[in-house]
Design a protein around this motif. Sequence first.
Motif, PDB file in Angstrom:
ATOM      1  N   VAL A 115      -9.020  -3.519   6.984  1.00  0.00           N
ATOM      2  CA  VAL A 115      -7.950  -4.472   6.690  1.00  0.00           C
ATOM      3  C   VAL A 115      -7.429  -4.150   5.298  1.00  0.00           C
ATOM      4  CG1 VAL A 115      -7.346  -6.891   6.385  1.00  0.00           C
ATOM      5  CG2 VAL A 115      -8.990  -6.223   8.162  1.00  0.00           C
ATOM      6  N   LEU A 116      -6.126  -3.952   5.156  1.00  0.00           N
ATOM      7  CA  LEU A 116      -5.555  -3.437   3.923  1.00  0.00           C
ATOM      8  C   LEU A 116      -5.429  -4.513   2.855  1.00  0.00           C
ATOM      9  CD1 LEU A 116      -2.781  -1.131   5.408  1.00  0.00           C
ATOM     10  CD2 LEU A 116      -5.089  -0.510   4.681  1.00  0.00           C
ATOM     11  N   LEU A 117      -5.566  -4.078   1.615  1.00  0.00           N
ATOM     12  CA  LEU A 117      -5.380  -4.931   0.451  1.00  0.00           C
ATOM     13  C   LEU A 117      -4.346  -4.302  -0.460  1.00  0.00           C
ATOM     14  CD1 LEU A 117      -9.110  -5.731  -0.414  1.00  0.00           C
ATOM     15  CD2 LEU A 117      -7.531  -7.139   0.924  1.00  0.00           C
ATOM     16  N   SER A 118      -3.753  -5.097  -1.315  1.00  0.00           N
ATOM     17  CA  SER A 118      -2.740  -4.565  -2.223  1.00  0.00           C
ATOM     18  C   SER A 118      -3.364  -3.504  -3.131  1.00  0.00           C
ATOM     19  CB  SER A 118      -2.149  -5.691  -3.070  1.00  0.00           C
ATOM     20  OG  SER A 118      -3.156  -6.338  -3.829  1.00  0.00           O
ATOM     21  N   ILE A 170     -11.654   7.293  13.842  1.00  0.00           N
ATOM     22  CA  ILE A 170     -11.380   5.900  13.493  1.00  0.00           C
ATOM     23  C   ILE A 170     -10.857   5.182  14.737  1.00  0.00           C
ATOM     24  CG2 ILE A 170     -10.091   4.356  11.987  1.00  0.00           C
ATOM     25  CD1 ILE A 170      -9.854   6.672  10.003  1.00  0.00           C
ATOM     26  N   VAL A 171     -11.590   4.209  15.206  1.00  0.00           N
ATOM     27  CA  VAL A 171     -11.220   3.450  16.402  1.00  0.00           C
ATOM     28  C   VAL A 171     -10.489   2.186  15.975  1.00  0.00           C
ATOM     29  CG1 VAL A 171     -12.089   2.287  18.461  1.00  0.00           C
ATOM     30  CG2 VAL A 171     -13.225   4.363  17.627  1.00  0.00           C
ATOM     31  N   ALA A 172      -9.388   1.886  16.650  1.00  0.00           N
ATOM     32  CA  ALA A 172      -8.594   0.706  16.314  1.00  0.00           C
ATOM     33  C   ALA A 172      -9.437  -0.559  16.395  1.00  0.00           C
ATOM     34  CB  ALA A 172      -7.400   0.599  17.257  1.00  0.00           C
ATOM     35  N   GLY A 173      -9.384  -1.358  15.320  1.00  0.00           N
ATOM     36  CA  GLY A 173     -10.121  -2.606  15.284  1.00  0.00           C
ATOM     37  C   GLY A 173     -11.574  -2.475  14.862  1.00  0.00           C
ATOM     38  N   VAL A 201       0.856  -1.182   0.000  1.00  0.00           N
ATOM     39  CA  VAL A 201       0.000   0.000   0.000  1.00  0.00           C
ATOM     40  C   VAL A 201       0.893   1.233   0.000  1.00  0.00           C
ATOM     41  CG1 VAL A 201      -1.869  -1.176   1.206  1.00  0.00           C
ATOM     42  CG2 VAL A 201      -0.148   0.074   2.522  1.00  0.00           C
ATOM     43  N   VAL A 202       0.323   2.352  -0.412  1.00  0.00           N
ATOM     44  CA  VAL A 202       1.055   3.612  -0.434  1.00  0.00           C
ATOM     45  C   VAL A 202       0.448   4.533   0.610  1.00  0.00           C
ATOM     46  CG1 VAL A 202       1.683   5.634  -1.800  1.00  0.00           C
ATOM     47  CG2 VAL A 202       1.656   3.365  -2.858  1.00  0.00           C
ATOM     48  N   VAL A 203       1.288   5.034   1.507  1.00  0.00           N
ATOM     49  CA  VAL A 203       0.858   5.983   2.534  1.00  0.00           C
ATOM     50  C   VAL A 203       1.515   7.318   2.218  1.00  0.00           C
ATOM     51  CG1 VAL A 203       0.684   6.436   5.007  1.00  0.00           C
ATOM     52  CG2 VAL A 203       0.778   4.081   4.182  1.00  0.00           C
ATOM     53  N   MET A 204       0.718   8.367   2.069  1.00  0.00           N
ATOM     54  CA  MET A 204       1.255   9.657   1.643  1.00  0.00           C
ATOM     55  C   MET A 204       0.540  10.788   2.366  1.00  0.00           C
ATOM     56  SD  MET A 204      -0.395   9.510  -2.177  1.00  0.00           S
ATOM     57  CE  MET A 204      -2.121   9.082  -2.412  1.00  0.00           C
ATOM     58  N   GLY A 205       0.937  12.006   2.035  1.00  0.00           N
ATOM     59  CA  GLY A 205       0.326  13.174   2.662  1.00  0.00           C
ATOM     60  C   GLY A 205       1.078  13.608   3.908  1.00  0.00           C
ATOM     61  N   ASP A 206       0.342  14.018   4.927  1.00  0.00           N
ATOM     62  CA  ASP A 206       0.932  14.578   6.142  1.00  0.00           C
ATOM     63  C   ASP A 206       1.331  13.482   7.127  1.00  0.00           C
ATOM     64  OD1 ASP A 206       0.839  17.418   5.624  1.00  0.00           O
ATOM     65  OD2 ASP A 206      -1.335  17.216   5.683  1.00  0.00           O
ATOM     66  N   VAL A 207       2.185  12.567   6.676  1.00  0.00           N
ATOM     67  CA  VAL A 207       2.770  11.547   7.543  1.00  0.00           C
ATOM     68  C   VAL A 207       4.265  11.803   7.647  1.00  0.00           C
ATOM     69  CG1 VAL A 207       1.036   9.768   7.132  1.00  0.00           C
ATOM     70  CG2 VAL A 207       2.958   9.986   5.573  1.00  0.00           C
ATOM     71  N   THR A 208       4.866  11.255   8.675  1.00  0.00           N
ATOM     72  CA  THR A 208       6.289  11.508   8.915  1.00  0.00           C
ATOM     73  C   THR A 208       7.161  10.929   7.813  1.00  0.00           C
ATOM     74  OG1 THR A 208       5.885  11.489  11.298  1.00  0.00           O
ATOM     75  CG2 THR A 208       8.161  11.208  10.568  1.00  0.00           C
ATOM     76  N   ARG A 265      -1.841  -9.342   8.171  1.00  0.00           N
ATOM     77  CA  ARG A 265      -3.013  -8.580   7.765  1.00  0.00           C
ATOM     78  C   ARG A 265      -3.090  -7.241   8.496  1.00  0.00           C
ATOM     79  NH1 ARG A 265      -6.163 -11.304   4.163  1.00  0.00           N
ATOM     80  NH2 ARG A 265      -6.544  -9.144   3.567  1.00  0.00           N
ATOM     81  N   GLU A 266      -2.252  -6.319   8.063  1.00  0.00           N
ATOM     82  CA  GLU A 266      -2.219  -4.988   8.655  1.00  0.00           C
ATOM     83  C   GLU A 266      -3.519  -4.221   8.376  1.00  0.00           C
ATOM     84  OE1 GLU A 266       1.953  -6.304   8.008  1.00  0.00           O
ATOM     85  OE2 GLU A 266       0.134  -6.242   6.778  1.00  0.00           O
ATOM     86  N   ARG A 267      -3.835  -3.313   9.291  1.00  0.00           N
ATOM     87  CA  ARG A 267      -5.003  -2.446   9.151  1.00  0.00           C
ATOM     88  C   ARG A 267      -4.565  -1.009   8.847  1.00  0.00           C
ATOM     89  NH1 ARG A 267     -10.090  -4.030  11.233  1.00  0.00           N
ATOM     90  NH2 ARG A 267     -10.143  -6.197  11.957  1.00  0.00           N
ATOM     91  N   LEU A 268      -5.558  -0.164   8.624  1.00  0.00           N
ATOM     92  CA  LEU A 268      -5.303   1.234   8.274  1.00  0.00           C
ATOM     93  C   LEU A 268      -4.443   1.942   9.309  1.00  0.00           C
ATOM     94  CD1 LEU A 268      -5.797   3.930   6.806  1.00  0.00           C
ATOM     95  CD2 LEU A 268      -8.035   4.032   7.927  1.00  0.00           C
ATOM     96  N   LEU A 269      -4.814   1.866  10.583  1.00  0.00           N
ATOM     97  CA  LEU A 269      -4.057   2.557  11.620  1.00  0.00           C
ATOM     98  C   LEU A 269      -2.662   1.956  11.783  1.00  0.00           C
ATOM     99  CD1 LEU A 269      -6.780   3.200  14.361  1.00  0.00           C
ATOM    100  CD2 LEU A 269      -5.953   4.750  12.574  1.00  0.00           C
ATOM    101  N   ASP A 270      -2.514   0.652  11.496  1.00  0.00           N
ATOM    102  CA  ASP A 270      -1.191   0.026  11.538  1.00  0.00           C
ATOM    103  C   ASP A 270      -0.268   0.672  10.511  1.00  0.00           C
ATOM    104  OD1 ASP A 270      -2.194  -1.728  13.422  1.00  0.00           O
ATOM    105  OD2 ASP A 270      -2.699  -3.261  11.945  1.00  0.00           O
ATOM    106  N   ALA A 271      -0.798   0.910   9.310  1.00  0.00           N
ATOM    107  CA  ALA A 271       0.015   1.498   8.240  1.00  0.00           C
ATOM    108  C   ALA A 271       0.432   2.920   8.591  1.00  0.00           C
ATOM    109  CB  ALA A 271      -0.755   1.477   6.926  1.00  0.00           C
ATOM    110  N   ILE A 272      -0.487   3.694   9.162  1.00  0.00           N
ATOM    111  CA  ILE A 272      -0.148   5.074   9.543  1.00  0.00           C
ATOM    112  C   ILE A 272       0.926   5.074  10.628  1.00  0.00           C
ATOM    113  CG2 ILE A 272      -1.069   7.180  10.575  1.00  0.00           C
ATOM    114  CD1 ILE A 272      -3.730   6.560   9.213  1.00  0.00           C
TER     115      ILE A 272
END
Length: 361
Positions: free
Chosen positions: A219-222, A210-213, A142-149, A160-167
């Motif tokens: 759940v992220l997909l390619s 967005i609450v974890a879980g 996945v690609v994470v962009m924008g206002d991230v470190t 099986r990473e989730r959205l908050l895991d990727a951030i």
Amino acid sequence: MGFKIIDIAPDNIDALSTTQNQAGALAALAADGNIDLIGPGDVLAIEIYEVGVTLFGGRANIGVAGTMLENDLSMSASSETVGGSGVVVDRNGNISLPYAGTLSVAGLTTSQVQDRIVAALRGKSQSPQVIVSLRRNISNAVVVMGDVTNPGRMPLTLARERLLDAIAERGGMNRMVQTGSSTATGTGAQDVIVRFTRRGRVAEQALDSIVAGSVDDLVLLSGDRIELIRQPRTFTVFGALDRVAQVPFESRTLTLAEALARAGGPNDNRADPKAVFIFRMVPATDLMAQGIPASTTDIAYPVAYRINMMEAENYFLSQRFTMRDKDLIYIGNASANQPLKLVQALGQLFAPVLSVQNATR
């Protein structure tokens, strides 16, 4: 314009104290899918093990050192890693191996690729065994962009990473979002929007909702794209106060009482506490929820909510009235201030003359 003036009162405060709930926006993009399928650009590590006469590599004896088996025949095996830096899957989803030829591997798992290589070597090698592993994961990312470190590509794993895991993996919000570079830039997750793109569909939701879980923590997909966008919520104040200003919310919810205090409050010498207005574009559905008829439901109406702060009960109502992004607060001038304004204007006009006279004396 169909302008409406509505007094804030006990009978409509319930409708005016609701917050805009964004939860569930991302849940609409939930989908199932595999994240262990090979695709173009992936780099495979392929190890081939053979017994007896081998096609790959040298011989390695198996058994106790220095002993010979029955009939003076030694059982031997060898292994070879094909391609020192790995085998790259081409844009057509194929790989090429010696003696096996060109194999289509796109959409297969590593175990399925192993079976396909063994089948291709059968009859050419004696009991070949193959181990395939993913050296570099390109297609399942996945690609994470924008206002991230640390924006960039993040490979997915069988965990099986989730959205908050990727951030979190990319370092979370960058420092500018957390601290803000001015009074209207935002100070945290309440001013950050997550824009999530999946298979051509896009949804947005506030990060702090967005609450974890939860169902929104997808759940992220390619191929997923995650973008963090700083979108500070602000309100503007005009009228009889010390200064006109654009003020950030700095919290998920903000009441009228808190907004007035944050803006510095009305000027005691000039303001009319009976004339506090909140200007807002209100959807027709919200007006109808407040018992106000609307000619059509597909537009927003300009509305000025009015509150009389000379009445004690209205201070309680102001603690329940919920501000919205881009609201405009106007505090009217007191009618008794008109003579005062004239005296101030005359004073500014004659002050230089008086100063010269005093200096001359």
